[in-house]
Design an enzyme around this catalytic site. Sequence first.
Site, PDB file in Angstrom:
ATOM      1  N   LYS A  70       1.108  -9.186  10.679  1.00  0.00           N
ATOM      2  CA  LYS A  70       0.688  -8.125   9.764  1.00  0.00           C
ATOM      3  C   LYS A  70       0.392  -8.745   8.403  1.00  0.00           C
ATOM      4  O   LYS A  70       1.252  -9.372   7.795  1.00  0.00           O
ATOM      5  CB  LYS A  70       1.786  -7.063   9.652  1.00  0.00           C
ATOM      6  CG  LYS A  70       1.382  -5.901   8.750  1.00  0.00           C
ATOM      7  CD  LYS A  70       2.458  -4.834   8.660  1.00  0.00           C
ATOM      8  CE  LYS A  70       2.623  -4.092   9.951  1.00  0.00           C
ATOM      9  NZ  LYS A  70       1.882  -2.822   9.973  1.00  0.00           N
TER      10      LYS A  70
ATOM     11  N   GLY B 108      -5.207  -3.711  15.157  1.00  0.00           N
ATOM     12  CA  GLY B 108      -5.301  -2.392  14.546  1.00  0.00           C
ATOM     13  C   GLY B 108      -5.146  -2.484  13.053  1.00  0.00           C
ATOM     14  O   GLY B 108      -4.981  -3.570  12.485  1.00  0.00           O
TER      15      GLY B 108
ATOM     16  N   ASP C  58       6.283   6.726   7.525  1.00  0.00           N
ATOM     17  CA  ASP C  58       4.971   6.747   8.175  1.00  0.00           C
ATOM     18  C   ASP C  58       5.133   6.691   9.681  1.00  0.00           C
ATOM     19  O   ASP C  58       4.479   5.904  10.366  1.00  0.00           O
ATOM     20  CB  ASP C  58       4.095   5.599   7.663  1.00  0.00           C
ATOM     21  CG  ASP C  58       2.602   5.853   7.938  1.00  0.00           C
ATOM     22  OD1 ASP C  58       2.253   6.997   8.291  1.00  0.00           O
ATOM     23  OD2 ASP C  58       1.806   4.908   7.803  1.00  0.00           O
TER      24      ASP C  58
ATOM     25  N   GLY D 192      -1.023   1.305   7.889  1.00  0.00           N
ATOM     26  CA  GLY D 192      -1.058   1.802   6.524  1.00  0.00           C
ATOM     27  C   GLY D 192      -0.892   0.690   5.498  1.00  0.00           C
ATOM     28  O   GLY D 192      -1.254   0.840   4.339  1.00  0.00           O
ATOM     29  N   PHE D 193      -0.356  -0.429   5.916  1.00  0.00           N
ATOM     30  CA  PHE D 193      -0.053  -1.495   4.959  1.00  0.00           C
ATOM     31  C   PHE D 193      -0.930  -2.715   5.126  1.00  0.00           C
ATOM     32  O   PHE D 193      -0.735  -3.715   4.466  1.00  0.00           O
ATOM     33  CB  PHE D 193       1.413  -1.896   5.071  1.00  0.00           C
ATOM     34  CG  PHE D 193       2.353  -0.759   4.809  1.00  0.00           C
ATOM     35  CD1 PHE D 193       2.710  -0.432   3.513  1.00  0.00           C
ATOM     36  CD2 PHE D 193       2.846   0.000   5.851  1.00  0.00           C
ATOM     37  CE1 PHE D 193       3.552   0.627   3.273  1.00  0.00           C
ATOM     38  CE2 PHE D 193       3.691   1.057   5.603  1.00  0.00           C
ATOM     39  CZ  PHE D 193       4.045   1.374   4.316  1.00  0.00           C
TER      40      PHE D 193
ATOM     41  N   VAL E  41      -3.397  -5.686  11.488  1.00  0.00           N
ATOM     42  CA  VAL E  41      -2.463  -6.387  12.359  1.00  0.00           C
ATOM     43  C   VAL E  41      -3.261  -7.214  13.361  1.00  0.00           C
ATOM     44  O   VAL E  41      -4.233  -6.724  13.937  1.00  0.00           O
ATOM     45  CB  VAL E  41      -1.569  -5.390  13.128  1.00  0.00           C
ATOM     46  CG1 VAL E  41      -0.553  -6.122  13.978  1.00  0.00           C
ATOM     47  CG2 VAL E  41      -0.867  -4.462  12.166  1.00  0.00           C
TER      48      VAL E  41
END
Length: 772
Positions: free
Chosen positions: A481, A460, A578, A463-464, A467
Site C-alpha cells: 500500500k 485496487g 472506513d 481510501g489512503f 494497493v
Amino acid sequence: MASTKSLLTMEFLFILSWWCLGGEQLSHAHTKSTLKPGEALRYPDQLVSADGRFRLGFFSFSSLDVSDVGYLGIWYSKDDYHTKLWVANRDSPISVSTANLTMEADGQLRINVNNGGSTIPLNSKQTAPNSSATLDNSGNFIVKELNPDGSTKRVLWESFDYPTDTLLPGMKLGIDHKAGKEWILTSWLSEQVAAPGGFSLEWSPVNGTGQLVMRHRGNMYWLSGVGSKSDFQNIVDQMTSDYVYYNFSYIFNENESYFLYSVPDGRISRLVLSSDGMLTDYPKPIYVRSGMCFGYSSEPGCVQQTSTSCRTSSQKFEQRKVRFPEGVSEWDYNWNTSISDCWTKCWSSCSCVGFQTNSSTGTGCLLYSGQFVDVENGINPQQIYVLITPKTMILGCLCFWTKKKLRRDQESNQEVEIALLFGDTKEASNDGKKGHDVEVFSFPSIVAATDNFSSENKLGQGGFGPVYKGKLPEGQEIAVKRLSRSSEQGLVEFKNELILIAKLQHVNLVRLLGCCVTGDEKILIYEYMPNKSLDFFLFDPKKRELLDWKRRRNIIEGIAQGLLYLHKYSRLRIIHRDLKASNILLDNDMNPKISDFGMARVFGRNAADEFTKTVVGTRGYMSPEYALRGNFSEKSDVYSFGVLMLEIVSGQKSTGIYHPEHHLSLVGYAWELWREGKGLELMDSTLVESHSEHQILRCIHVGLLCVQEFAVDRPTMSDVISMLTNEYLPLPIPKQAAFSTQRQLTVAGLLGGENECFSASATMTISEMDPR
Ligand SMILES: *[C@@H]1O[C@H](CO)[C@@H](O)[C@H](O)[C@H]1NC(C)=O
Ligand SMILES: *[C@@H]1O[C@H](CO)[C@@H](O)[C@H](O)[C@H]1NC(C)=O
Ligand SMILES: *[C@@H]1O[C@H](CO)[C@@H](O)[C@H](O)[C@H]1NC(C)=O
Ligand SMILES: *[C@@H]1O[C@H](CO)[C@@H](O)[C@H](O)[C@H]1NC(C)=O
Ligand SMILES: *[C@@H]1O[C@H](CO)[C@@H](O)[C@H](O)[C@H]1NC(C)=O
Ligand SMILES: *[C@@H]1O[C@H](CO)[C@@H](O)[C@H](O)[C@H]1NC(C)=O
Ligand SMILES: *[C@@H]1O[C@H](CO)[C@@H](O)[C@H](O)[C@H]1NC(C)=O
Ligand SMILES: *[C@@H]1O[C@H](CO)[C@@H](O)[C@H](O)[C@H]1NC(C)=O
Ligand SMILES: *[C@@H]1O[C@H](CO)[C@@H](O)[C@H](O)[C@H]1NC(C)=O
Ligand SMILES: *[C@@H]1O[C@H](CO)[C@@H](O)[C@H](O)[C@H]1NC(C)=O
C-alpha cells in the site's frame, strides 16, 4: 532470656487461641444455618451451613484483639488459608465485637453498628415478612420469603449476586441482561483491607463460550482466551495438571449470559482474584501470578502495558529480601492505593528501583531509588519488589537486531536510521516472537517486487492510496500500500504508530508485515490475500453464488470479531472509520480479514479525539453523525458494520438505488421492508436454498439495530456478537434507520456530490467503492 520470653508469649497465645476456639466450639454445639425474623447473630457466633462446610460470621484480622475493625463474611470451615469467600460490608468496616446481624420482623437483614446506631442493610429493597436467611451448602447466603407451610415462596436476595473477590462453584460471572448488571469479581485493596482494589475479573461472552477478562484500574490486563469444557486457551496447562477437575458451563439465555463451574463433590475450590493480580485456586494452582502482566511481559494472555522510555523489555520486578543501605525512599500515604498501583507507579518513574506497601495495612506505597543489596540471613529481611536488570542482554539484542536489518537492506542510510529507531523501542527480537516485528523494506526492493508499481500489479485503490501486488525474491507474495497523502506526523510518531499497529494480532485482521519510508514515500507491506475482497464476490452476479449462507455467516462473524478486537481488546481503541466490503479481504479458506485498520492513526489523527475536521469514509457506509458533523466513535463503525451486514445478506451495494419510485438507499429499503413485515424480501435470491430464513432475518434485524439514526441507540460490537451467537437473546425493536426518509436521503445525496457547505466546514475524502 529472649527465648524464654518468646516461649511464654507462645504459651499465652496458645491459651488465648484455645479459648477462642472453645468459644467457636461452643457456638458449634447449637449451630444453626438460618436466621429468622427477630433473631440476631453476634460475634463470635456463626451460622454454619447444614453440611458444616461453610460459616458466616464477623471476623477481623487479629483474632486476639476483638475490638479490631472487621467485616461480616463467609468462609470455609476447614481451610488452612482462611480465605474469606465473601464480605458483606467491604466498603464500611465495623467494630466487630459490638456489632450484630439482625433480621427484623419485616424481613430486613441488616448489620447494626454500636456507635451511633448506624445500620448497613443487606437486602434493602427485597424484603417481606415471613422471611428467613439461610447459609446453604453452596456457601450462598439466601433470603427467602416463605409460605405458611415453611416452603420457599421466592428468593428475595442472595450473596452470590454480590460477588467480592471470589468465585465459588455455582456462582455466576457474567451479565444479567434483565437487571442490567454484571457479576464481576473485584480484588481487595490489600490482604487486610476488603475495600475494592486495583483488579477486576469479568466475563466476556463470545460465540457460545467466552473468556475471562482481568482489568487493572479499568485497563485490560490479562485475557484467559476462549474457554472450553475444563480450561481456557491461556491457562490450559495449569488447569488440567492439578487434582482439581473443573467442569465449566457457559449459559446463554434471554435473561443472562454467564460462566460458572463445578468440581467433584466434596472438593474445596474457589477462584480468588488477589490484591496483587493473582488468579488462584488456593493452595494451588495459580493461573495468573503476582504482577505477571506488568512491564514488557509476553506471558500468554497478557495485554501489553504502556511502555516507558527508561525501561527495557528485559527488566522486571521481583520479590527479594533486600536492604537499601543509602537508598532514598519516598512514602506515598494515599491509603486507598494497592500494591499494584505501586507497581505501575514505580515502573513509570525512571528513578524508582523498588517498592513496598505499608506492612501493617498493605496499602500506600514506599518507593525506593538508589542501590539495593541482597540480604540472605539478616535480621527480619523484608520482601521488597525490586527492579531486576540483566545488563548485558539489552546491548546484545539491539546489536543483533540492527545487524540483521543491515544485512537485508544495505542501500539506504535512512533505513539504518529507521532500524535503529525501531531497535530501541521494540521488544527484544530474540524472544522467539518474530510475529510482532515490523520489518523495514528498502524502496528499491519494493520497486522490484511490484515491477515499479506497474498497473498490471495494481490490486485496487483504497481510501489512503493504491494497493499493488508484489513478490519478494524469496517468492513470498505481498500486498503493497503506497500511502498517497503525506502524513501529518513526524517520522518518529509514524514509526511508533506502526509498531503499535503491527502488534495488533487477530485472525480477522490483515497482518502488517513491514514498512518502507524514503523521502516522501510511506509504504506499508501486508500479507497477500489470494481471494481478493468481499465486494469482488458479493456484487458479482455469478461469483456471489460461491458465497453460500454458511460462508456469509462466517464472514459476518469474523468481521464482528475483528472489529470487537479493535474496539475493545487492542488497548489502542482503534476506530476503523472506513469499514466497507472492499476492505474485507478473504484468505484461502474465505475467512474474512479486515484491512486498513489503524490508518487513521498512521495518518496522525488522534483516535481518542472524537471529533475530526477531516472526514474519511465511503458514501453509503458513513453514519449520519460522522458524515454530517465529523463525530466518530465505535458507534460509527457499528453503523458501517450494519450496512455491511445488510449488503452481505442482500448481495446489494449500499450505494445503489433500490426502489425506483422512492429512491431509497439499501438501508432505507431494508427499513421499509422490515416495517412492513417483509424483511425476508431483502434476502439475496441465491440464499433461498439455504433454508436459514430464521438466521437471515435475525441478521437483518441486528443490521437494522446497527444503522439506527442515533448512535446511542446502536449496540456495541460485543452486543452485536452476543445477539448473533445467542439465538435466544431477545432483540430490541430497531428505531428509525438513518438516511431512511426522503429528507435524510437528500442529505445523503448531497454528501455524494460536492457540497460547498461541507467542504467549507470539513475536508471530505469520500472514496467510491472500487473493485479490486
Ligand atoms: C444489635 O446491635 C445494636 C447496636 O449495637 C443494638 O442496639 C441492638 O440491641 C442489638 N440487637 C440484638 C438483638 O442484640
Ligand atoms: C406469615 O406467618 C404467619 C404466622 O406464621 C401466618 O399466619 C401468615 O399467614 C404468614 N403470612 C404469609 C403472607 O405467608
Ligand atoms: C457439569 O456441570 C453442569 C452444570 O452444572 C452439569 O449439568 C453437568 O452434569 C456437569 N458435568 C459433569 C461431568 O460433572
Ligand atoms: C427470563 O425471565 C422471565 C421473566 O422473569 C421468565 O419468565 C423466563 O422463564 C426467564 N427465562 C429463562 C430462560 O430463564
Ligand atoms: C484515592 O483517594 C483519593 C482521594 O482521597 C482519590 O483522589 C484517588 O483517586 C483515589 N485513588 C484510587 C486509586 O482510588
Ligand atoms: C503504616 O500504617 C500504620 C497504620 O496506619 C501507621 O501507624 C504506620 O506509621 C505506617 N507505616 C509507615 C512506614 O508509614
Ligand atoms: C519507475 O517509474 C518511474 C516513473 O514512472 C520512473 O521515473 C523510474 O525511473 C522507474 N524506476 C525504475 C527502477 O524503473
Ligand atoms: C463460532 O462457533 C462456530 C462453531 O462453534 C465456529 O465454526 C465459528 O468459527 C466460530 N466463529 C468465530 C468467529 O469464532
Ligand atoms: C480461494 O483461494 C484459494 C487459493 O488461491 C483457491 O484454492 C480457492 O478456490 C479460492 N476460493 C474461491 C471461492 O475462489
Ligand atoms: C459531536 O462533537 C461535538 C464536538 O466535539 C460535540 O460537542 C457534540 O456533542 C457531538 N455530538 C454528538 C451527537 O456526539
